[in-house]
Design a protein around this motif. Sequence first.
Motif, PDB file in Angstrom:
ATOM      1  N   SER A 125     -40.826   7.021  13.589  1.00 43.60           N
ATOM      2  CA  SER A 125     -40.806   7.804  12.354  1.00 43.60           C
ATOM      3  C   SER A 125     -39.396   7.850  11.788  1.00 43.60           C
ATOM      4  O   SER A 125     -38.412   7.801  12.526  1.00 43.60           O
ATOM      5  CB  SER A 125     -41.265   9.242  12.618  1.00 43.60           C
ATOM      6  N   GLN A 126     -39.308   7.963  10.468  1.00 41.69           N
ATOM      7  CA  GLN A 126     -38.009   8.086   9.814  1.00 41.69           C
ATOM      8  C   GLN A 126     -37.544   9.527   9.892  1.00 41.69           C
ATOM      9  O   GLN A 126     -37.842  10.339   9.040  1.00 41.69           O
ATOM     10  CB  GLN A 126     -38.113   7.664   8.352  1.00 41.69           C
ATOM     11  N   THR A 127     -36.786   9.813  10.936  1.00 46.41           N
ATOM     12  CA  THR A 127     -36.274  11.162  11.134  1.00 46.41           C
ATOM     13  C   THR A 127     -34.770  11.238  10.887  1.00 46.41           C
ATOM     14  O   THR A 127     -34.223  12.314  10.721  1.00 46.41           O
ATOM     15  CB  THR A 127     -36.541  11.646  12.575  1.00 46.41           C
ATOM     16  N   GLY A 128     -34.104  10.080  10.924  1.00 41.53           N
ATOM     17  CA  GLY A 128     -32.656  10.069  10.792  1.00 41.53           C
ATOM     18  C   GLY A 128     -31.944  10.407  12.095  1.00 41.53           C
ATOM     19  O   GLY A 128     -30.731  10.482  12.147  1.00 41.53           O
ATOM     20  N   VAL A 129     -32.722  10.576  13.159  1.00 43.41           N
ATOM     21  CA  VAL A 129     -32.187  10.917  14.482  1.00 43.41           C
ATOM     22  C   VAL A 129     -32.589   9.816  15.458  1.00 43.41           C
ATOM     23  O   VAL A 129     -33.724   9.344  15.432  1.00 43.41           O
ATOM     24  CB  VAL A 129     -32.761  12.276  14.968  1.00 43.41           C
ATOM     25  N   TYR A 130     -31.653   9.403  16.309  1.00 48.64           N
ATOM     26  CA  TYR A 130     -31.952   8.385  17.315  1.00 48.64           C
ATOM     27  C   TYR A 130     -32.738   9.057  18.438  1.00 48.64           C
ATOM     28  O   TYR A 130     -32.201   9.413  19.482  1.00 48.64           O
ATOM     29  CB  TYR A 130     -30.655   7.761  17.838  1.00 48.64           C
ATOM     30  N   SER A 172     -31.943   6.063   9.466  1.00 50.19           N
ATOM     31  CA  SER A 172     -33.234   5.935   8.794  1.00 50.19           C
ATOM     32  C   SER A 172     -33.546   4.485   8.461  1.00 50.19           C
ATOM     33  O   SER A 172     -34.708   4.078   8.507  1.00 50.19           O
ATOM     34  CB  SER A 172     -33.259   6.779   7.515  1.00 50.19           C
ATOM     35  N   ASP A 173     -32.509   3.694   8.127  1.00 53.97           N
ATOM     36  CA  ASP A 173     -32.727   2.278   7.825  1.00 53.97           C
ATOM     37  C   ASP A 173     -33.288   1.543   9.038  1.00 53.97           C
ATOM     38  O   ASP A 173     -34.219   0.751   8.914  1.00 53.97           O
ATOM     39  CB  ASP A 173     -31.434   1.603   7.375  1.00 53.97           C
ATOM     40  N   LEU A 174     -32.699   1.789  10.199  1.00 49.10           N
ATOM     41  CA  LEU A 174     -33.189   1.175  11.434  1.00 49.10           C
ATOM     42  C   LEU A 174     -34.632   1.589  11.681  1.00 49.10           C
ATOM     43  O   LEU A 174     -35.481   0.748  11.982  1.00 49.10           O
ATOM     44  CB  LEU A 174     -32.311   1.581  12.622  1.00 49.10           C
ATOM     45  N   GLN A 175     -34.918   2.852  11.550  1.00 43.89           N
ATOM     46  CA  GLN A 175     -36.269   3.348  11.798  1.00 43.89           C
ATOM     47  C   GLN A 175     -37.259   2.730  10.808  1.00 43.89           C
ATOM     48  O   GLN A 175     -38.360   2.341  11.190  1.00 43.89           O
ATOM     49  CB  GLN A 175     -36.283   4.870  11.719  1.00 43.89           C
ATOM     50  N   GLU A 176     -36.856   2.591   9.563  1.00 47.77           N
ATOM     51  CA  GLU A 176     -37.722   1.983   8.549  1.00 47.77           C
ATOM     52  C   GLU A 176     -37.993   0.513   8.881  1.00 47.77           C
ATOM     53  O   GLU A 176     -39.120   0.036   8.777  1.00 47.77           O
ATOM     54  CB  GLU A 176     -37.067   2.098   7.178  1.00 47.77           C
ATOM     55  N   ARG A 177     -36.962  -0.194   9.314  1.00 51.46           N
ATOM     56  CA  ARG A 177     -37.127  -1.607   9.672  1.00 51.46           C
ATOM     57  C   ARG A 177     -38.020  -1.771  10.900  1.00 51.46           C
ATOM     58  O   ARG A 177     -38.863  -2.668  10.942  1.00 51.46           O
ATOM     59  CB  ARG A 177     -35.772  -2.250   9.925  1.00 51.46           C
ATOM     60  N   LEU A 178     -37.824  -0.916  11.891  1.00 50.78           N
ATOM     61  CA  LEU A 178     -38.676  -0.980  13.079  1.00 50.78           C
ATOM     62  C   LEU A 178     -40.134  -0.718  12.700  1.00 50.78           C
ATOM     63  O   LEU A 178     -41.037  -1.447  13.120  1.00 50.78           O
ATOM     64  CB  LEU A 178     -38.223   0.033  14.135  1.00 50.78           C
ATOM     65  N   TYR A 179     -40.358   0.293  11.890  1.00 48.14           N
ATOM     66  CA  TYR A 179     -41.712   0.619  11.438  1.00 48.14           C
ATOM     67  C   TYR A 179     -42.308  -0.574  10.694  1.00 48.14           C
ATOM     68  O   TYR A 179     -43.459  -0.950  10.911  1.00 48.14           O
ATOM     69  CB  TYR A 179     -41.679   1.862  10.539  1.00 48.14           C
ATOM     70  N   GLY A 180     -41.515  -1.191   9.828  1.00 51.80           N
ATOM     71  CA  GLY A 180     -41.962  -2.346   9.062  1.00 51.80           C
ATOM     72  C   GLY A 180     -42.279  -3.557   9.926  1.00 51.80           C
ATOM     73  O   GLY A 180     -43.062  -4.424   9.529  1.00 51.80           O
ATOM     74  N   GLN A 181     -41.682  -3.629  11.107  1.00 50.43           N
ATOM     75  CA  GLN A 181     -41.928  -4.729  12.038  1.00 50.43           C
ATOM     76  C   GLN A 181     -43.139  -4.453  12.930  1.00 50.43           C
ATOM     77  O   GLN A 181     -43.443  -5.231  13.827  1.00 50.43           O
ATOM     78  CB  GLN A 181     -40.698  -4.967  12.913  1.00 50.43           C
ATOM     79  N   GLY A 182     -43.810  -3.326  12.704  1.00 48.70           N
ATOM     80  CA  GLY A 182     -45.025  -3.024  13.452  1.00 48.70           C
ATOM     81  C   GLY A 182     -44.883  -1.957  14.513  1.00 48.70           C
ATOM     82  O   GLY A 182     -45.845  -1.641  15.208  1.00 48.70           O
ATOM     83  N   PHE A 183     -43.693  -1.395  14.650  1.00 46.22           N
ATOM     84  CA  PHE A 183     -43.493  -0.316  15.617  1.00 46.22           C
ATOM     85  C   PHE A 183     -43.854   0.998  14.927  1.00 46.22           C
ATOM     86  O   PHE A 183     -43.002   1.806  14.579  1.00 46.22           O
ATOM     87  CB  PHE A 183     -42.048  -0.313  16.127  1.00 46.22           C
ATOM     88  N   THR A 184     -45.148   1.185  14.717  1.00 47.00           N
ATOM     89  CA  THR A 184     -45.635   2.275  13.872  1.00 47.00           C
ATOM     90  C   THR A 184     -45.454   3.661  14.490  1.00 47.00           C
ATOM     91  O   THR A 184     -45.643   4.663  13.808  1.00 47.00           O
ATOM     92  CB  THR A 184     -47.115   2.063  13.514  1.00 47.00           C
TER      93      THR A 184
END
Length: 56
Positions: free
Chosen positions: A17-22, A2-14
Motif C-alpha cells: 500500500s502507498q503509505t509513505g512508510v517503509y 510512495s514512489d517505490l510502493q506505487e511501482r511495486l504495486y504496479g509490478q503486481g505486488f498488490t
Amino acid sequence: MSDLQERLYGQGFTYVSQTGVYDEQTRRGVAQLQRDRDIKGDPRGIYGPATRAAFG
C-alpha cells in the motif's frame, strides 16, 4: 517512499500500500522483487543500490 510502493504495486505486488512508510508490506515486496529478479548485493528486503539499479 510512495514512489517505490506505487511501482511495486504496479509490478503486481498488490499487498503493498502507498503509505509513505517503509513498512513490513514494502519490505516484503522488495524481498520478493529481489528473489524474482535474482538481485544480489543488498540484504533481503532492503531497497539498496543494487535493488534500485535493477528495478530502475
